[in-house]
Scaffold this motif. Structure first.
Motif, mmCIF file in Angstrom:
data_model
loop_
_atom_site.group_PDB
_atom_site.id
_atom_site.type_symbol
_atom_site.label_atom_id
_atom_site.label_comp_id
_atom_site.label_asym_id
_atom_site.label_seq_id
_atom_site.Cartn_x
_atom_site.Cartn_y
_atom_site.Cartn_z
ATOM 1 N N UNK A 71 -16.961 10.498 -4.923
ATOM 2 C CA UNK A 71 -15.508 10.444 -4.749
ATOM 3 C C UNK A 71 -14.999 9.133 -5.318
ATOM 4 N N UNK A 72 -13.765 9.128 -5.769
ATOM 5 C CA UNK A 72 -13.156 7.887 -6.257
ATOM 6 C C UNK A 72 -12.164 7.321 -5.251
ATOM 7 N N UNK A 73 -11.945 8.031 -4.151
ATOM 8 C CA UNK A 73 -11.018 7.574 -3.115
ATOM 9 C C UNK A 73 -11.310 8.279 -1.800
ATOM 10 N N UNK A 74 -10.793 7.668 -0.726
ATOM 11 C CA UNK A 74 -10.890 8.247 0.611
ATOM 12 C C UNK A 74 -9.561 8.048 1.329
ATOM 13 N N UNK A 75 -8.997 9.114 1.890
ATOM 14 C CA UNK A 75 -7.828 8.921 2.735
ATOM 15 C C UNK A 75 -8.235 8.134 3.985
ATOM 16 N N UNK A 76 -7.352 7.250 4.423
ATOM 17 C CA UNK A 76 -7.608 6.441 5.611
ATOM 18 C C UNK A 76 -6.721 6.976 6.727
ATOM 19 N N UNK A 77 -7.363 7.326 7.833
ATOM 20 C CA UNK A 77 -6.675 8.013 8.921
ATOM 21 C C UNK A 77 -6.770 7.200 10.213
ATOM 22 N N UNK A 78 -5.638 7.126 10.914
ATOM 23 C CA UNK A 78 -5.585 6.494 12.227
ATOM 24 C C UNK A 78 -4.925 7.483 13.177
ATOM 25 N N UNK A 79 -5.644 7.883 14.208
ATOM 26 C CA UNK A 79 -5.130 8.853 15.184
ATOM 27 C C UNK A 79 -4.584 10.104 14.499
ATOM 28 N N UNK A 80 -5.380 10.698 13.635
ATOM 29 C CA UNK A 80 -5.038 11.938 12.927
ATOM 30 C C UNK A 80 -3.846 11.809 11.979
ATOM 31 N N UNK A 81 -3.481 10.604 11.609
ATOM 32 C CA UNK A 81 -2.386 10.405 10.666
ATOM 33 C C UNK A 81 -2.890 9.593 9.476
ATOM 34 N N UNK A 82 -2.610 10.088 8.271
ATOM 35 C CA UNK A 82 -3.002 9.369 7.059
ATOM 36 C C UNK A 82 -2.115 8.135 6.922
ATOM 37 N N UNK A 83 -2.746 6.974 6.824
ATOM 38 C CA UNK A 83 -1.979 5.735 6.680
ATOM 39 C C UNK A 83 -2.086 5.147 5.277
ATOM 40 N N UNK A 84 -2.939 5.720 4.454
ATOM 41 C CA UNK A 84 -3.100 5.244 3.094
ATOM 42 C C UNK A 84 -4.343 5.814 2.456
ATOM 43 N N UNK A 85 -4.624 5.329 1.244
ATOM 44 C CA UNK A 85 -5.801 5.758 0.503
ATOM 45 C C UNK A 85 -6.563 4.511 0.067
ATOM 46 N N UNK A 86 -7.864 4.529 0.312
ATOM 47 C CA UNK A 86 -8.753 3.479 -0.182
ATOM 48 C C UNK A 86 -9.436 4.043 -1.415
ATOM 49 N N UNK A 87 -9.379 3.299 -2.521
ATOM 50 C CA UNK A 87 -9.979 3.777 -3.762
ATOM 51 C C UNK A 87 -10.618 2.614 -4.507
ATOM 52 N N UNK A 88 -11.403 2.954 -5.525
ATOM 53 C CA UNK A 88 -11.953 1.904 -6.373
ATOM 54 C C UNK A 88 -10.824 1.072 -6.961
ATOM 55 N N UNK A 89 -9.752 1.733 -7.367
ATOM 56 C CA UNK A 89 -8.621 1.024 -7.958
ATOM 57 C C UNK A 89 -7.939 0.115 -6.947
ATOM 58 N N UNK A 90 -7.653 0.643 -5.743
ATOM 59 C CA UNK A 90 -6.966 -0.185 -4.751
ATOM 60 C C UNK A 90 -7.842 -1.374 -4.338
ATOM 61 N N UNK A 91 -9.145 -1.146 -4.293
ATOM 62 C CA UNK A 91 -10.068 -2.227 -3.956
ATOM 63 C C UNK A 91 -10.038 -3.314 -5.022
ATOM 64 N N UNK A 92 -10.169 -2.903 -6.292
ATOM 65 C CA UNK A 92 -10.203 -3.902 -7.367
ATOM 66 C C UNK A 92 -8.864 -4.618 -7.526
ATOM 67 N N UNK A 93 -7.757 -3.891 -7.344
ATOM 68 C CA UNK A 93 -6.441 -4.513 -7.490
ATOM 69 C C UNK A 93 -6.139 -5.507 -6.371
ATOM 70 N N UNK A 94 -6.627 -5.242 -5.178
ATOM 71 C CA UNK A 94 -6.308 -6.104 -4.041
ATOM 72 C C UNK A 94 -7.365 -7.159 -3.746
ATOM 73 N N UNK A 95 -8.504 -7.073 -4.395
ATOM 74 C CA UNK A 95 -9.565 -8.050 -4.166
ATOM 75 C C UNK A 95 -9.130 -9.457 -4.584
ATOM 76 N N UNK A 96 -8.255 -9.541 -5.560
ATOM 77 C CA UNK A 96 -7.786 -10.840 -6.050
ATOM 78 C C UNK A 96 -7.110 -11.670 -4.958
#
Length: 157
Positions: free
Chosen positions: A56-81
């Motif tokens: 997979x290139x991404x995973x939905x992130x869920x809190x209490x059965x609600x999607x709060x965002x997506x974690x992806x290779x792109x989001x990781x690399x863009x925010x690592x800075x």
């Protein structure tokens, strides 16, 4: 089925042609798809391993059965800075530090409506933040179109 190859939509809002029905998102989503999600406090390394293991290139992130965002290779690399000048170990980072806002579509939307989203984000979540039904990626569209082409090839050939 009504005449002229037109199908009624739920609640009789509008009728759609066979061609329009053929191009709905629900035709593209693999039938056996079961969206894999993680919680916001999942360690980044664990999420990356899970993504790699499942191809997979991404995973939905869920809190209490609600999607709060997506974690992806792109989001990781863009925010690592943002952690460059911080003495932090990657093992302590959580996925909620690297979320991107997801785009949602309905299974009744036409897949032409997701092309620009997929071009920019590589993923479209099907459903809404309260009810994730599926995840759509460019490879899903390619597989679908390949299947359509193969089917047409068999029909003609």
């Amino acid at each position: 089925m009504e005449r002229n190859n037109v199908f009624p939509l739920p609640n009789n809002k509008k009728s759609i042609s066979v061609l329009e029905n053929f191009q709905r998102i629900n035709k593209i989503i693999p039938e056996d798809q079961n969206p894999l999600t993680v919680g916001p406090h999942t360690e980044v390394l664990a999420a990356l391993k899970l993504m790699r293991k499942n191809n997979f290139s991404q995973l939905p992130v869920v809190l209490k059965d609600q999607v709060i965002g997506v974690f992806s290779y792109r989001s990781f690399s863009q925010n690592l800075a943002k952690f460059i000048n911080t003495p932090i170990k990657i093992e302590t980072l959580k996925v909620d530090d690297f979320l991107e806002v997801p785009e949602y579509k309905s299974v009744q939307d036409e897949f032409k409506d997701v092309i620009d989203v997929l071009n920019n984000k590589d993923v479209v979540l099907i459903g809404n933040s309260d009810k994730l039904q599926a995840i759509l990626t460019p490879i899903d569209i390619l597989k679908y179109l390949y299947g359509v082409a193969r089917s047409e090839e068999r029909r003609v050939g």
